[in-house]
Design a protein around this motif. Sequence first.
Motif, short mmCIF file in Angstrom:
data_model
loop_
_atom_site.label_atom_id
_atom_site.label_comp_id
_atom_site.label_asym_id
_atom_site.label_seq_id
_atom_site.Cartn_x
_atom_site.Cartn_y
_atom_site.Cartn_z
N LYS A 15 0.72 -1.10 -0.06
CA LYS A 15 -0.03 -0.01 -0.03
C LYS A 15 0.81 1.30 0.10
CE LYS A 15 -4.00 -1.86 2.49
NZ LYS A 15 -4.66 -1.69 3.56
N MET A 16 1.98 1.14 0.75
CA MET A 16 2.86 2.21 0.78
C MET A 16 3.57 2.41 -0.33
SD MET A 16 2.56 3.92 3.69
CE MET A 16 0.70 3.60 3.56
N VAL A 17 3.88 1.20 -0.93
CA VAL A 17 4.69 1.40 -2.55
C VAL A 17 3.68 1.98 -3.32
CG1 VAL A 17 5.85 0.26 -4.41
CG2 VAL A 17 5.99 -0.52 -1.85
N ARG A 18 2.44 1.66 -3.58
CA ARG A 18 1.61 2.46 -4.65
C ARG A 18 1.23 3.72 -4.07
NH1 ARG A 18 -1.85 -2.80 -3.58
NH2 ARG A 18 -1.78 -4.00 -5.35
N ALA A 19 1.33 4.15 -2.73
CA ALA A 19 1.28 5.43 -2.39
C ALA A 19 2.32 6.36 -2.87
CB ALA A 19 0.67 5.72 -0.86
N ALA A 20 3.48 5.76 -2.64
CA ALA A 20 4.74 6.63 -3.18
C ALA A 20 4.63 6.64 -4.88
CB ALA A 20 5.79 5.77 -2.93
N PHE A 21 4.21 5.88 -5.39
CA PHE A 21 4.04 5.92 -6.97
C PHE A 21 3.25 7.17 -7.42
CE2 PHE A 21 2.18 5.00 -11.12
CZ PHE A 21 3.49 4.74 -11.93
N ARG A 22 1.86 6.90 -6.66
CA ARG A 22 0.87 8.28 -6.87
C ARG A 22 1.48 9.31 -6.53
NH1 ARG A 22 -2.88 3.57 -5.21
NH2 ARG A 22 -4.02 3.17 -7.13
N ARG A 23 2.19 9.46 -5.22
CA ARG A 23 2.81 10.74 -4.96
C ARG A 23 3.72 11.41 -5.97
NH1 ARG A 23 3.60 13.04 -0.10
NH2 ARG A 23 2.89 11.26 1.22
N GLY A 24 4.49 10.56 -6.51
CA GLY A 24 5.47 10.88 -7.51
C GLY A 24 4.74 11.34 -8.73
N VAL A 25 3.38 10.60 -9.32
CA VAL A 25 2.93 10.97 -10.38
C VAL A 25 2.06 12.61 -10.27
CG1 VAL A 25 1.00 10.51 -11.83
CG2 VAL A 25 2.43 8.82 -11.21
N ARG A 26 1.67 12.84 -8.99
CA ARG A 26 0.81 13.78 -8.66
C ARG A 26 1.84 15.14 -8.70
NH1 ARG A 26 -2.32 10.43 -5.10
NH2 ARG A 26 -4.45 10.55 -5.97
N LYS A 27 2.98 14.87 -8.18
CA LYS A 27 4.18 15.81 -8.23
C LYS A 27 4.63 16.17 -9.43
CE LYS A 27 8.30 17.28 -5.51
NZ LYS A 27 9.38 16.83 -4.53
N GLY A 28 4.63 15.06 -10.24
CA GLY A 28 5.20 15.40 -11.69
C GLY A 28 4.03 16.10 -12.44
N SER A 29 2.67 16.07 -12.02
CA SER A 29 1.92 16.66 -12.88
C SER A 29 1.76 18.37 -12.75
CB SER A 29 0.46 16.08 -12.40
OG SER A 29 0.11 16.65 -11.36
N GLY A 30 2.76 18.74 -12.05
CA GLY A 30 2.61 20.24 -11.72
C GLY A 30 1.72 20.68 -10.86
N GLY A 31 1.38 19.80 -10.01
CA GLY A 31 0.23 20.58 -9.07
C GLY A 31 -1.39 20.25 -9.22
N LYS A 32 -1.53 19.31 -10.31
CA LYS A 32 -2.92 19.18 -10.60
C LYS A 32 -3.36 18.17 -9.60
CE LYS A 32 -2.09 19.59 -15.67
NZ LYS A 32 -2.26 18.84 -16.82
N LYS A 33 -4.77 18.36 -9.43
CA LYS A 33 -5.65 17.36 -8.51
C LYS A 33 -5.96 16.25 -9.25
CE LYS A 33 -7.00 20.81 -4.99
NZ LYS A 33 -8.36 21.32 -4.30
N LEU A 34 -5.16 14.98 -8.75
CA LEU A 34 -5.41 13.80 -9.71
C LEU A 34 -6.09 12.75 -8.76
CD1 LEU A 34 -2.25 13.23 -11.64
CD2 LEU A 34 -4.17 14.62 -12.43
#
Length: 247
Positions: A15-34
Amino acid sequence: MSGPTGDVSDWADIKMVRAAFRRGVRKGSGGKKLTDAEASSGNLTSLKTVVPKAAYEKLNTGVYAAAKKDAKGKLSITTFVTKDFFWRMAGKDEDCAKAWCVEMAESEHKKQEDEAAAAAEGPKKGSDVTSRLTDTSKYTGSHKERFDAGGKGKGIAGRKYLHKNDGYVGEYKGEGSFEKGGKKDKGTGNAADDITKRLTDTKLYTASHKQRFDEDGKGKGTTGRKETVENTGYVGSYKGEGTFDKK
């Protein structure tokens, strides 16, 4: 040589590994709410802030490019959490792959704990520096004079010296306490009028000024200003005027 199969759930908290992946994607989106679904696939840049530095260097040298992508050419979260992906990212070293997976999960867990603690504390009112700079009770010198005891600004009176035209000198403390005839003179409400009144009251005059007026306050004219000599034929100090016997 084939790598380990299955997901990383028996290596670390998946669950933490998945959460980390999503955190990286959100940060890479330029602050968009995904949403979680939208943050379930990402590019190489998305992984830069969540995987260990050494792991990212491996990804950047071809592992990411060789990995299976979705229809949009992005790495899916399903592929990311497999043991095979971590194994290839670690240069086919299973122990290293497991260590990187654990490090990533623990890092995400720590970030979530810190966020929860910050939320519990509530929004900060400002840094200590800002608090000190805006606390008027701690001001000194001319800055202190610009505010009253309650911290409210005095306006122009706090920035410039304003002269009160009340007829009194700066350090005089007895305004309105002038006594006349044994009674307190509360004044007319106009300080200038009160001063004029005192200056024109001949009963308060002293020395040579007093000699210029009679008891009723009427001026004596020249007699009050100059010493006049009556031409009687007698010297000034003679007291026997009219007693001279003429035979």
